[in-house]
Design a protein around this motif. Structure first.
Motif, PDB file in Angstrom:
ATOM      1  N   VAL A 237       2.824   6.868 -10.293  1.00  0.00           N
ATOM      2  CA  VAL A 237       2.039   6.280 -11.035  1.00  0.00           C
ATOM      3  C   VAL A 237       1.306   4.619 -10.971  1.00  0.00           C
ATOM      4  N   ILE A 238       0.021   4.907  -9.554  1.00  0.00           N
ATOM      5  CA  ILE A 238      -0.040   3.550  -8.814  1.00  0.00           C
ATOM      6  C   ILE A 238      -1.368   2.950 -10.044  1.00  0.00           C
ATOM      7  N   TRP A 239      -1.302   1.472 -10.638  1.00  0.00           N
ATOM      8  CA  TRP A 239      -1.672   0.987 -11.255  1.00  0.00           C
ATOM      9  C   TRP A 239      -2.727   0.094 -10.729  1.00  0.00           C
ATOM     10  N   VAL A 240      -4.081  -0.281 -10.627  1.00  0.00           N
ATOM     11  CA  VAL A 240      -4.598  -1.575  -9.744  1.00  0.00           C
ATOM     12  C   VAL A 240      -5.719  -2.029 -10.499  1.00  0.00           C
ATOM     13  N   ARG A 241      -5.607  -3.349  -9.584  1.00  0.00           N
ATOM     14  CA  ARG A 241      -7.033  -4.166 -10.405  1.00  0.00           C
ATOM     15  C   ARG A 241      -7.898  -3.285  -9.853  1.00  0.00           C
ATOM     16  N   ARG A 242      -8.632  -4.648 -11.089  1.00  0.00           N
ATOM     17  CA  ARG A 242     -10.345  -3.945 -10.953  1.00  0.00           C
ATOM     18  C   ARG A 242     -11.253  -4.402  -9.727  1.00  0.00           C
ATOM     19  N   ALA A 243     -10.809  -4.873  -9.393  1.00  0.00           N
ATOM     20  CA  ALA A 243     -11.243  -4.934  -7.947  1.00  0.00           C
ATOM     21  C   ALA A 243     -10.813  -4.041  -7.220  1.00  0.00           C
ATOM     22  N   ALA A 244     -10.485  -3.040  -7.752  1.00  0.00           N
ATOM     23  CA  ALA A 244     -10.414  -2.214  -6.210  1.00  0.00           C
ATOM     24  C   ALA A 244     -11.299  -0.950  -6.461  1.00  0.00           C
ATOM     25  N   LEU A 245     -11.823  -0.508  -7.253  1.00  0.00           N
ATOM     26  CA  LEU A 245     -12.531   0.764  -7.715  1.00  0.00           C
ATOM     27  C   LEU A 245     -13.163   0.824  -7.007  1.00  0.00           C
ATOM     28  N   ASP A 246     -14.122  -0.015  -5.730  1.00  0.00           N
ATOM     29  CA  ASP A 246     -14.958   0.089  -4.965  1.00  0.00           C
ATOM     30  C   ASP A 246     -14.618   1.284  -4.013  1.00  0.00           C
ATOM     31  N   ARG A 247     -13.242   0.564  -4.000  1.00  0.00           N
ATOM     32  CA  ARG A 247     -12.289   1.180  -2.381  1.00  0.00           C
ATOM     33  C   ARG A 247     -12.006   2.377  -2.824  1.00  0.00           C
ATOM     34  N   VAL A 248     -11.425   2.922  -4.162  1.00  0.00           N
ATOM     35  CA  VAL A 248     -10.712   3.824  -4.479  1.00  0.00           C
ATOM     36  C   VAL A 248     -11.472   5.228  -4.557  1.00  0.00           C
ATOM     37  N   ARG A 249     -12.913   5.093  -4.989  1.00  0.00           N
ATOM     38  CA  ARG A 249     -13.846   6.236  -5.359  1.00  0.00           C
ATOM     39  C   ARG A 249     -15.183   6.041  -4.662  1.00  0.00           C
ATOM     40  N   ALA A 250     -14.522   5.354  -3.511  1.00  0.00           N
ATOM     41  CA  ALA A 250     -14.914   5.882  -2.075  1.00  0.00           C
ATOM     42  C   ALA A 250     -15.177   7.121  -1.623  1.00  0.00           C
ATOM     43  N   PRO A 251     -16.283   8.065  -1.008  1.00  0.00           N
ATOM     44  CA  PRO A 251     -15.875   9.262  -0.709  1.00  0.00           C
ATOM     45  C   PRO A 251     -14.897   9.291   1.278  1.00  0.00           C
ATOM     46  N   ASN A 252     -13.632  10.268   1.334  1.00  0.00           N
ATOM     47  CA  ASN A 252     -13.281  10.204   2.102  1.00  0.00           C
ATOM     48  C   ASN A 252     -12.183   9.210   2.770  1.00  0.00           C
ATOM     49  N   GLN A 253     -11.946   9.112   1.579  1.00  0.00           N
ATOM     50  CA  GLN A 253     -10.525   8.397   1.338  1.00  0.00           C
ATOM     51  C   GLN A 253      -9.533   8.672   1.065  1.00  0.00           C
ATOM     52  N   ARG A 254      -8.127   8.024   1.859  1.00  0.00           N
ATOM     53  CA  ARG A 254      -6.722   8.889   1.380  1.00  0.00           C
ATOM     54  C   ARG A 254      -5.965   7.778   0.854  1.00  0.00           C
ATOM     55  N   LEU A 255      -4.500   8.390   0.175  1.00  0.00           N
ATOM     56  CA  LEU A 255      -3.660   7.233  -0.039  1.00  0.00           C
ATOM     57  C   LEU A 255      -2.390   7.400   0.821  1.00  0.00           C
ATOM     58  N   THR A 256      -2.027   6.501   0.897  1.00  0.00           N
ATOM     59  CA  THR A 256      -1.228   6.399   1.740  1.00  0.00           C
ATOM     60  C   THR A 256      -0.309   5.590   0.661  1.00  0.00           C
ATOM     61  N   LEU A 257       1.685   5.778   1.127  1.00  0.00           N
ATOM     62  CA  LEU A 257       2.455   4.976   0.079  1.00  0.00           C
ATOM     63  C   LEU A 257       4.034   5.366   0.215  1.00  0.00           C
ATOM     64  N   ALA A 258       4.399   4.342   0.231  1.00  0.00           N
ATOM     65  CA  ALA A 258       5.974   4.623   1.072  1.00  0.00           C
ATOM     66  C   ALA A 258       7.080   2.993  -0.190  1.00  0.00           C
ATOM     67  N   LEU A 259       7.208   4.270  -1.467  1.00  0.00           N
ATOM     68  CA  LEU A 259       7.388   3.638  -2.551  1.00  0.00           C
ATOM     69  C   LEU A 259       9.121   3.938  -1.852  1.00  0.00           C
ATOM     70  N   ARG A 260      10.105   2.840  -2.395  1.00  0.00           N
ATOM     71  CA  ARG A 260      11.813   2.716  -2.310  1.00  0.00           C
ATOM     72  C   ARG A 260      11.953   1.846  -3.683  1.00  0.00           C
ATOM     73  N   ALA A 261      13.040   2.332  -4.470  1.00  0.00           N
ATOM     74  CA  ALA A 261      13.689   1.465  -5.122  1.00  0.00           C
ATOM     75  C   ALA A 261      15.130   0.869  -5.291  1.00  0.00           C
ATOM     76  N   GLU A 262      15.462   0.151  -6.230  1.00  0.00           N
ATOM     77  CA  GLU A 262      16.551  -0.916  -5.830  1.00  0.00           C
ATOM     78  C   GLU A 262      17.098  -0.717  -7.039  1.00  0.00           C
ATOM     79  N   SER A 263      18.584  -0.485  -7.405  1.00  0.00           N
ATOM     80  CA  SER A 263      19.441  -0.568  -8.288  1.00  0.00           C
ATOM     81  C   SER A 263      20.947  -0.455  -7.915  1.00  0.00           C
TER      82      SER A 263
END
Length: 323
Positions: A237-263
């Motif tokens: 689950v990713i929480w983004v700032r309000r300024a990213a709204l136009d980008r995430v609601r644009a058509p034909n977008q893709r989300l790419t992420l590579a999340l790593r954790a440290e313990s």
């Protein structure tokens, strides 16, 4: 933590170097015994000492917390409290497990990176790799999903008020509002089959961003024991700032992420003290009073001051217990 175990006895402390704890009968007017021995000037002095800049906010697991814990133990000894920690000391050391998102993690929408901390926050540490179409579903309510198949897709929605928003006068309202809303909306979207969730701040949750970033960036803490280093097995689950709204609601977008954790593990400490009871029938029973002596440490500056002193959270209770 700062627990004090008192076996049905009263503890009087008139100052920083007052002698042994005492018990006394209630006063005729019903006031607690020895209450008059607690002076505002003593409590104020101790509160300002524990919450002073010298302890740098007492963040858990740091040398600052350990130094503050030694200060608490010294005050307990001066008040006449007996040590009840390990090996005849006031201290109970324990291993703290911390799991956080690695700064090497990467998040991008439409091929454009979102900077961790300043533009995007990972709500819970996870190990995840996602490359999926990003579908915008408005506010992400059940009605918004009626005719949308989100299975196998990343889903974006705007944060809205949770079902039971915190009252206007609740402390850290925007932070509690954001967490409640994120939990509600992400659970619904994940139940519908989303492989990742992107939630965009509304105006209220945007106000919580600085505090949220300081907390979520540090990750999650627990007592280190079997299984506590395991990561949640759920979509990120990713929480983004309000300024990213136009980008995430644009058509034909893709989300790419590579999340790593440290313990990793480091030490923290409880301060444990006691006052023996005097009743022969009850002296082997315990009444436990506890609080915590740590706070949030050194984080982003508020009005030019980056030390979060933690007078009310929770130096006040630690000093109150000593009094």
């Amino acid at each position: 933590m700062f627990p004090l175990a008192l076996a049905l006895a009263a503890c009087a402390r008139g100052g920083a170097t007052t002698g042994a704890a005492t018990t006394a009968a209630p006063t005729p007017d019903g006031a607690p015994p020895a209450l008059a021995a607690i002076a505002e000037s003593d409590v104020r002095r101790d509160l300002f000492a524990l919450a002073s800049d010298s302890f740098r906010g007492r963040e858990a697991g740091t040398l600052d917390e350990l130094r503050a814990s030694a200060w608490v133990a010294d005050r307990a000894r001066e008040a006449g409290l007996q040590p009840a920690g390990d090996d005849g000391t006031y201290f109970q050391f324990w291993p703290m497990r911390r799991i956080r998102v690695s700064p090497l993690s990467r998040i991008a929408v439409g091929g454009q990176p979102l900077a961790l901390g300043s533009e995007a926050l990972v709500v819970a540490p996870v190990e995840a790799t996602v490359d999926a179409p990003l579908v915008f579903v408005g506010e992400g309510r059940a009605a918004d999903l009626a005719n949308v198949d989100v299975r196998g897709k990343a889903v974006a929605a705007v944060i809205t008020a949770p079902a039971t928003p915190p009252a206007a006068n609740v402390s850290l309202r925007s932070w509690r509002y954001a967490l409640g809303a994120i939990r509600e909306r992400s659970q619904l979207l994940i139940q519908r089959g989303a492989v990742a969730v992107v939630l965009v701040s509304d105006s209220t949750s945007e106000d919580a961003w600085g505090f949220a970033g300081a907390g979520l960036g540090r990750g999650r803490y627990n007592v280190d024991s079997a299984g506590t280093d395991a990561l949640p097995s759920q979509p990120p689950v990713i929480w983004v700032r309000r300024a990213a709204l136009d980008r995430v609601r644009a058509p034909n977008q893709r989300l790419t992420l590579a999340l790593r954790a440290e313990s990793f593990v480091y030490p923290s400490v409880n301060v444990v003290a006691k006052v023996p009871g005097t009743d022969a029938a009850l002296r082997d029973q315990y009444v436990l009073y506890s609080g915590h002596q740590d706070h949030d440490g050194v984080r982003f500056a508020v009005n030019g001051d980056s030390i979060w002193n933690g007078a009310d959270d929770n130096a006040s209770v630690s000093v109150g217990l000593l009094a």
